[in-house]
Design a protein around this motif. Structure first.
Motif, PDB file in Angstrom:
ATOM      1  N   ILE A  10      84.684 -14.538  -5.629  1.00  0.00           N
ATOM      2  CA  ILE A  10      85.873 -13.921  -5.882  1.00  0.00           C
ATOM      3  C   ILE A  10      86.535 -13.331  -4.647  1.00  0.00           C
ATOM      4  N   VAL A  11      85.672 -12.631  -3.515  1.00  0.00           N
ATOM      5  CA  VAL A  11      86.204 -12.277  -2.318  1.00  0.00           C
ATOM      6  C   VAL A  11      86.516 -13.517  -1.421  1.00  0.00           C
ATOM      7  N   ASN A  12      86.105 -14.411  -1.234  1.00  0.00           N
ATOM      8  CA  ASN A  12      86.731 -15.264  -0.511  1.00  0.00           C
ATOM      9  C   ASN A  12      87.863 -15.918  -0.735  1.00  0.00           C
ATOM     10  N   GLN A  13      88.285 -15.768  -2.282  1.00  0.00           N
ATOM     11  CA  GLN A  13      89.794 -16.320  -2.608  1.00  0.00           C
ATOM     12  C   GLN A  13      90.856 -15.060  -2.624  1.00  0.00           C
ATOM     13  N   GLY A  14      90.373 -13.912  -2.230  1.00  0.00           N
ATOM     14  CA  GLY A  14      91.361 -12.594  -2.131  1.00  0.00           C
ATOM     15  C   GLY A  14      91.599 -12.317  -3.470  1.00  0.00           C
ATOM     16  N   GLN A  15      90.763 -12.542  -4.684  1.00  0.00           N
ATOM     17  CA  GLN A  15      91.021 -11.937  -5.981  1.00  0.00           C
ATOM     18  C   GLN A  15      90.339 -10.631  -6.277  1.00  0.00           C
ATOM     19  N   LEU A  16      90.979  -9.885  -7.211  1.00  0.00           N
ATOM     20  CA  LEU A  16      90.424  -8.672  -7.497  1.00  0.00           C
ATOM     21  C   LEU A  16      88.934  -8.767  -8.495  1.00  0.00           C
ATOM     22  N   ILE A  17      88.113  -8.085  -7.855  1.00  0.00           N
ATOM     23  CA  ILE A  17      86.882  -8.124  -9.033  1.00  0.00           C
ATOM     24  C   ILE A  17      86.837  -7.404 -10.045  1.00  0.00           C
ATOM     25  N   SER A  18      86.333  -7.792 -11.141  1.00  0.00           N
ATOM     26  CA  SER A  18      86.514  -7.422 -12.502  1.00  0.00           C
ATOM     27  C   SER A  18      86.275  -5.941 -12.674  1.00  0.00           C
ATOM     28  N   ASP A  19      86.839  -5.112 -13.610  1.00  0.00           N
ATOM     29  CA  ASP A  19      86.461  -3.877 -13.811  1.00  0.00           C
ATOM     30  C   ASP A  19      85.103  -3.623 -14.101  1.00  0.00           C
ATOM     31  N   GLU A  20      84.753  -4.297 -14.900  1.00  0.00           N
ATOM     32  CA  GLU A  20      82.928  -4.314 -15.148  1.00  0.00           C
ATOM     33  C   GLU A  20      82.192  -4.195 -14.045  1.00  0.00           C
ATOM     34  N   ILE A  21      82.365  -5.127 -13.226  1.00  0.00           N
ATOM     35  CA  ILE A  21      81.689  -5.172 -11.887  1.00  0.00           C
ATOM     36  C   ILE A  21      81.693  -3.939 -11.123  1.00  0.00           C
ATOM     37  N   ILE A  22      82.819  -3.596 -10.898  1.00  0.00           N
ATOM     38  CA  ILE A  22      83.270  -2.445 -10.101  1.00  0.00           C
ATOM     39  C   ILE A  22      82.543  -1.286 -10.657  1.00  0.00           C
ATOM     40  N   ILE A  23      82.768  -0.890 -11.785  1.00  0.00           N
ATOM     41  CA  ILE A  23      82.198   0.265 -12.776  1.00  0.00           C
ATOM     42  C   ILE A  23      80.655   0.248 -12.652  1.00  0.00           C
ATOM     43  N   ASP A  24      80.072  -1.079 -12.594  1.00  0.00           N
ATOM     44  CA  ASP A  24      78.657  -1.306 -12.507  1.00  0.00           C
ATOM     45  C   ASP A  24      78.165  -0.842 -10.961  1.00  0.00           C
ATOM     46  N   LEU A  25      78.805  -1.120  -9.931  1.00  0.00           N
ATOM     47  CA  LEU A  25      78.445  -0.824  -8.572  1.00  0.00           C
ATOM     48  C   LEU A  25      78.720   0.709  -8.400  1.00  0.00           C
ATOM     49  N   LEU A  26      79.758   1.327  -8.904  1.00  0.00           N
ATOM     50  CA  LEU A  26      79.929   2.587  -8.812  1.00  0.00           C
ATOM     51  C   LEU A  26      79.095   3.755  -9.598  1.00  0.00           C
ATOM     52  N   SER A  27      78.495   2.843 -10.500  1.00  0.00           N
ATOM     53  CA  SER A  27      77.590   3.824 -11.490  1.00  0.00           C
ATOM     54  C   SER A  27      76.257   4.055 -10.480  1.00  0.00           C
ATOM     55  N   LYS A  28      75.885   2.823  -9.876  1.00  0.00           N
ATOM     56  CA  LYS A  28      74.569   2.885  -9.251  1.00  0.00           C
ATOM     57  C   LYS A  28      74.871   3.852  -7.978  1.00  0.00           C
ATOM     58  N   ARG A  29      75.858   3.843  -7.422  1.00  0.00           N
ATOM     59  CA  ARG A  29      76.276   4.840  -6.313  1.00  0.00           C
ATOM     60  C   ARG A  29      76.283   6.223  -6.865  1.00  0.00           C
ATOM     61  N   LEU A  30      76.834   6.550  -7.847  1.00  0.00           N
ATOM     62  CA  LEU A  30      76.603   7.817  -8.364  1.00  0.00           C
ATOM     63  C   LEU A  30      75.300   8.247  -8.769  1.00  0.00           C
ATOM     64  N   GLU A  31      74.424   7.380  -9.178  1.00  0.00           N
ATOM     65  CA  GLU A  31      73.205   7.704  -9.453  1.00  0.00           C
ATOM     66  C   GLU A  31      72.114   8.281  -8.135  1.00  0.00           C
ATOM     67  N   ASN A  32      72.584   7.465  -7.243  1.00  0.00           N
ATOM     68  CA  ASN A  32      72.044   7.910  -5.715  1.00  0.00           C
ATOM     69  C   ASN A  32      72.591   9.418  -5.319  1.00  0.00           C
ATOM     70  N   ALA A  33      74.094   9.762  -5.974  1.00  0.00           N
ATOM     71  CA  ALA A  33      74.802  10.971  -5.396  1.00  0.00           C
ATOM     72  C   ALA A  33      73.778  12.160  -6.430  1.00  0.00           C
TER      73      ALA A  33
END
Length: 282
Positions: free
Chosen positions: A101-124
């Motif tokens: 996805i990144v190498n093609q310059g496309q946007l990453i899906s909402d679900e994946i982004i929210i998943d990564l953000l959730s992990k970061r907020l657990e650390n917070a």
């Protein structure tokens, strides 16, 4: 003020089973998990309890200015681009799909982004962080709607830069393979024309010990950069309208390099007399 920093772990963990296909039920579960965030008392006096979002085209400098404000105000800078790169380097189950996805310059899906953000907020939660400056999220109106249902954003700062300067900046980006420091070898000098003032942005060169270790991001090619800009214009510009209609959008045209732009941004945010301004600008 609600603080977007505490999650119920079992709900956040359920996000990690998301497939890449976008469905309404997935987004409802994502929103439910994020809405588990609870207010955190900031009575210890550390940091400013701000909840800000940075918008802007890829390469405009969101990370640079968000990181400086993070230091100045004592709140965490949460960059979804960094979260994606960390996931890529971890070689986890999402890595191959993310790389494509990144190498093609496309946007990453909402679900994946929210998943990564959730992990970061657990650390917070573990770190006891309060407030946040989000960089790279939301990128779609759907993400903005999910975020709005979770917490009250105070301010959305929309950084703007001429496209020719954006492309030159992206192509000049370099990373030290050893210390992971970010640098830029491009010297941008655009003459005044058509009513636009001259723009000068000097290179941000590495220290001598990093010069031989500089690498270019795989997605920083002219073709991919132009595709990222096209995707941003198509998908993310509506997010600006979303926050503009709510009276939360502050437009900021970058006038040049960091020294000039940083001081003007502080004035625009009424932070130019902040006691720690000099430290953050170092």
């Amino acid at each position: 003020m609600a603080v977007f920093s505490r999650l119920i772990c079992r709900r956040a963990a359920s996000l990690r089973s998301f497939c890449t296909k976008s469905t309404d039920s997935d987004l409802h579960r994502a929103s439910s998990a994020l809405s588990s965030a609870l207010p955190v008392d900031n009575s210890n006096g550390k940091g400013r309890n701000v909840q800000w979002v940075f918008l802007g085209c890829p390469g405009v400098g969101k990370g640079t200015y968000a990181a400086r404000l993070s230091t100045l105000l004592g709140v965490p800078h949460i960059a979804t681009g960094d979260l994606v790169r960390q996931e890529l380097s971890s070689r986890g189950p999402l890595s191959p799909q993310l790389a494509e996805i990144v190498n093609q310059g496309q946007l990453i899906s909402d679900e994946i982004i929210i998943d990564l953000l959730s992990k970061r907020l657990e650390n917070a939660l573990v770190k006891g962080e309060t407030g946040f400056i989000l960089d790279g999220f939301p990128r779609t109106v759907r993400q903005a709607e999910i975020l709005e249902g979770v917490t009250d954003i105070d301010l959305v700062i929309n950084l703007k830069l001429r496209e020719e300067a954006l492309i030159a900046k992206c192509l000049g980006r370099r990373i030290c393979s050893e210390c992971q420091g970010n640098y830029n070898v491009a010297c941008i000098d655009i003459k005044a024309e058509d009513g636009n003032p001259r723009m000068y942005m000097p290179p941000l060169l590495p220290p001598p010990q990093c010069e031989s270790k500089l690498i270019t991001r795989a997605d920083d090619t002219e073709l991919v950069v132009k595709e990222r800009l096209r995707v941003y214009n198509e998908m993310s510009r509506p997010v600006e309208d979303f926050y503009r209609s709510r009276g939360k959008l502050m437009e900021f045209d970058l006038p040049g390099g960091i020294p000039e732009s940083w001081q003007k941004l502080l004035r625009a945010l009424n932070l130019d007399d902040h006691e720690d301004t000099r430290t953050a600008a170092a």
